[in-house]
Write a protein that holds these residues in place. Sequence first.
Motif, PDB file in Angstrom:
ATOM      1  N   PRO A  70     -33.641   4.544  17.244  1.00  0.00           N
ATOM      2  CA  PRO A  70     -32.814   3.202  16.910  1.00  0.00           C
ATOM      3  C   PRO A  70     -32.841   2.956  15.501  1.00  0.00           C
ATOM      4  CG  PRO A  70     -34.885   2.556  18.077  1.00  0.00           C
ATOM      5  CD  PRO A  70     -34.888   3.951  18.006  1.00  0.00           C
ATOM      6  N   PHE A  71     -31.796   2.465  14.718  1.00  0.00           N
ATOM      7  CA  PHE A  71     -31.934   1.955  13.412  1.00  0.00           C
ATOM      8  C   PHE A  71     -33.034   1.088  13.271  1.00  0.00           C
ATOM      9  CE2 PHE A  71     -27.197   2.482  13.905  1.00  0.00           C
ATOM     10  CZ  PHE A  71     -27.071   3.759  13.220  1.00  0.00           C
ATOM     11  N   ASN A  72     -33.580   1.053  11.965  1.00  0.00           N
ATOM     12  CA  ASN A  72     -34.605   0.068  11.610  1.00  0.00           C
ATOM     13  C   ASN A  72     -34.719  -0.288  10.164  1.00  0.00           C
ATOM     14  OD1 ASN A  72     -36.350   2.113  10.140  1.00  0.00           O
ATOM     15  ND2 ASN A  72     -36.843   3.045  12.012  1.00  0.00           N
ATOM     16  N   HIS A  73     -35.737  -0.960   9.762  1.00  0.00           N
ATOM     17  CA  HIS A  73     -35.509  -1.263   8.188  1.00  0.00           C
ATOM     18  C   HIS A  73     -35.835  -0.412   7.323  1.00  0.00           C
ATOM     19  CE1 HIS A  73     -36.030  -5.296  10.308  1.00  0.00           C
ATOM     20  NE2 HIS A  73     -35.164  -5.606   9.439  1.00  0.00           N
ATOM     21  N   SER A  74     -36.076   0.994   7.909  1.00  0.00           N
ATOM     22  CA  SER A  74     -36.242   2.016   6.800  1.00  0.00           C
ATOM     23  C   SER A  74     -35.089   2.517   6.066  1.00  0.00           C
ATOM     24  CB  SER A  74     -36.947   3.188   7.646  1.00  0.00           C
ATOM     25  OG  SER A  74     -38.225   2.846   7.939  1.00  0.00           O
ATOM     26  N   ARG A 107     -28.939  -7.696  11.116  1.00  0.00           N
ATOM     27  CA  ARG A 107     -28.657  -6.273  11.715  1.00  0.00           C
ATOM     28  C   ARG A 107     -27.563  -6.662  12.534  1.00  0.00           C
ATOM     29  NH1 ARG A 107     -32.903  -2.693  13.576  1.00  0.00           N
ATOM     30  NH2 ARG A 107     -34.414  -4.043  12.878  1.00  0.00           N
ATOM     31  N   ASP A 108     -26.590  -5.714  12.411  1.00  0.00           N
ATOM     32  CA  ASP A 108     -25.322  -5.683  13.089  1.00  0.00           C
ATOM     33  C   ASP A 108     -25.514  -5.595  14.606  1.00  0.00           C
ATOM     34  OD1 ASP A 108     -25.083  -3.031  13.464  1.00  0.00           O
ATOM     35  OD2 ASP A 108     -23.852  -2.829  11.849  1.00  0.00           O
ATOM     36  N   ARG A 109     -24.162  -5.720  15.352  1.00  0.00           N
ATOM     37  CA  ARG A 109     -24.332  -5.531  16.602  1.00  0.00           C
ATOM     38  C   ARG A 109     -24.583  -4.083  17.291  1.00  0.00           C
ATOM     39  NH1 ARG A 109     -18.962  -7.200  16.042  1.00  0.00           N
ATOM     40  NH2 ARG A 109     -17.340  -5.396  16.117  1.00  0.00           N
ATOM     41  N   TRP A 110     -24.629  -3.083  16.273  1.00  0.00           N
ATOM     42  CA  TRP A 110     -24.715  -1.682  16.756  1.00  0.00           C
ATOM     43  C   TRP A 110     -26.388  -1.482  16.048  1.00  0.00           C
ATOM     44  CZ3 TRP A 110     -20.259  -3.096  14.508  1.00  0.00           C
ATOM     45  CH2 TRP A 110     -19.004  -2.775  15.507  1.00  0.00           C
ATOM     46  N   GLY A 111     -27.038  -2.362  15.595  1.00  0.00           N
ATOM     47  CA  GLY A 111     -28.407  -2.217  15.248  1.00  0.00           C
ATOM     48  C   GLY A 111     -28.829  -1.798  13.945  1.00  0.00           C
ATOM     49  N   LEU A 112     -27.694  -1.488  12.989  1.00  0.00           N
ATOM     50  CA  LEU A 112     -27.850  -1.130  11.758  1.00  0.00           C
ATOM     51  C   LEU A 112     -28.370  -2.377  10.752  1.00  0.00           C
ATOM     52  CD1 LEU A 112     -27.635   1.339   9.795  1.00  0.00           C
ATOM     53  CD2 LEU A 112     -25.137   0.577   9.400  1.00  0.00           C
ATOM     54  N   CYS A 113     -29.257  -2.144   9.823  1.00  0.00           N
ATOM     55  CA  CYS A 113     -29.812  -3.123   9.027  1.00  0.00           C
ATOM     56  C   CYS A 113     -28.639  -3.000   7.680  1.00  0.00           C
ATOM     57  CB  CYS A 113     -31.231  -2.757   8.503  1.00  0.00           C
ATOM     58  SG  CYS A 113     -32.182  -2.903   9.977  1.00  0.00           S
ATOM     59  N   TRP A 114     -28.512  -4.338   7.316  1.00  0.00           N
ATOM     60  CA  TRP A 114     -27.677  -4.732   5.977  1.00  0.00           C
ATOM     61  C   TRP A 114     -28.309  -5.657   5.214  1.00  0.00           C
ATOM     62  CZ3 TRP A 114     -22.537  -2.657   5.406  1.00  0.00           C
ATOM     63  CH2 TRP A 114     -22.033  -1.906   6.434  1.00  0.00           C
ATOM     64  N   GLN A 115     -28.293  -5.541   3.894  1.00  0.00           N
ATOM     65  CA  GLN A 115     -28.954  -6.616   3.069  1.00  0.00           C
ATOM     66  C   GLN A 115     -27.300  -6.942   2.189  1.00  0.00           C
ATOM     67  OE1 GLN A 115     -32.570  -5.311   0.888  1.00  0.00           O
ATOM     68  NE2 GLN A 115     -32.074  -3.499   1.793  1.00  0.00           N
ATOM     69  N   ILE A 116     -27.117  -8.048   2.270  1.00  0.00           N
ATOM     70  CA  ILE A 116     -25.964  -8.788   1.825  1.00  0.00           C
ATOM     71  C   ILE A 116     -26.405  -9.539   0.456  1.00  0.00           C
ATOM     72  CG2 ILE A 116     -23.745  -9.990   2.262  1.00  0.00           C
ATOM     73  CD1 ILE A 116     -24.096  -7.351   3.883  1.00  0.00           C
ATOM     74  N   THR A 117     -26.322  -8.936  -0.687  1.00  0.00           N
ATOM     75  CA  THR A 117     -27.101  -9.571  -1.918  1.00  0.00           C
ATOM     76  C   THR A 117     -25.889  -9.892  -2.896  1.00  0.00           C
ATOM     77  OG1 THR A 117     -27.201  -7.512  -2.934  1.00  0.00           O
ATOM     78  CG2 THR A 117     -28.979  -8.358  -1.418  1.00  0.00           C
ATOM     79  N   PRO A 118     -26.258 -10.987  -3.667  1.00  0.00           N
ATOM     80  CA  PRO A 118     -25.412 -11.265  -4.829  1.00  0.00           C
ATOM     81  C   PRO A 118     -25.984 -10.436  -6.084  1.00  0.00           C
ATOM     82  CG  PRO A 118     -27.084 -13.073  -4.483  1.00  0.00           C
ATOM     83  CD  PRO A 118     -27.145 -12.087  -3.571  1.00  0.00           C
ATOM     84  N   LYS A 119     -25.042  -9.865  -6.784  1.00  0.00           N
ATOM     85  CA  LYS A 119     -25.379  -9.391  -8.146  1.00  0.00           C
ATOM     86  C   LYS A 119     -26.005 -10.120  -8.869  1.00  0.00           C
ATOM     87  CE  LYS A 119     -23.009  -7.061 -12.030  1.00  0.00           C
ATOM     88  NZ  LYS A 119     -21.900  -7.113 -12.673  1.00  0.00           N
ATOM     89  N   ARG A 120     -25.785 -11.415  -8.886  1.00  0.00           N
ATOM     90  CA  ARG A 120     -26.555 -12.334  -9.613  1.00  0.00           C
ATOM     91  C   ARG A 120     -27.823 -12.323  -9.242  1.00  0.00           C
ATOM     92  NH1 ARG A 120     -27.517 -14.444 -14.225  1.00  0.00           N
ATOM     93  NH2 ARG A 120     -27.883 -16.533 -14.504  1.00  0.00           N
TER      94      ARG A 120
END
Length: 157
Positions: A70-74, A107-120
């Motif tokens: 499965p997808f993980n934080h790696s 983590r989205d519904r498929w299990g993929l990890c995302w980081q949504i970050t501001p450029k700032r």
Amino acid sequence: MMKVIQHLWFEKDMASAIAFYTSLIPGSSIHWISGLPAETPSGPEGSVKIAAFTLGDQRYMAIEAGPLDPFNHSFSIIVECETQSEIDHLWDALKAGGSEEQCGWLRDRWGLCWQITPKRLGELMSDPDPDRVKRVAEAMLKMVKFDIAGLEAAANG
């Protein structure tokens, strides 16, 4: 010249996932999706799906071949946003059916990890004043979804 392409392994529903991802990120597209025309350990001819797509300026390949790891934080996809409205839009869309995590991770519904970050955030964390950086880091660690105004307020003490 060599090219580096990220690769994602989906257990199922790969086409829906990449259609969703490419609809969210400007400049994205699906190049192709195909059934693998050979029998594999994962199933008969055509049951394994493969795809090529672009998210923003990054190239990806994907496979749908049943369960493996499965997808993980790696591995995660970082999306650097200019505005709070961009953060809010991506966050709300990606967390639907998934889960929120601390420090801008989800983590989205498929299990993929995302980081949504501001450029700032990167700009504030590279400030030459270590006290400002510490305040920003402490504020960041308390956030789930990033709040640019909150990071700015922390930087300014």
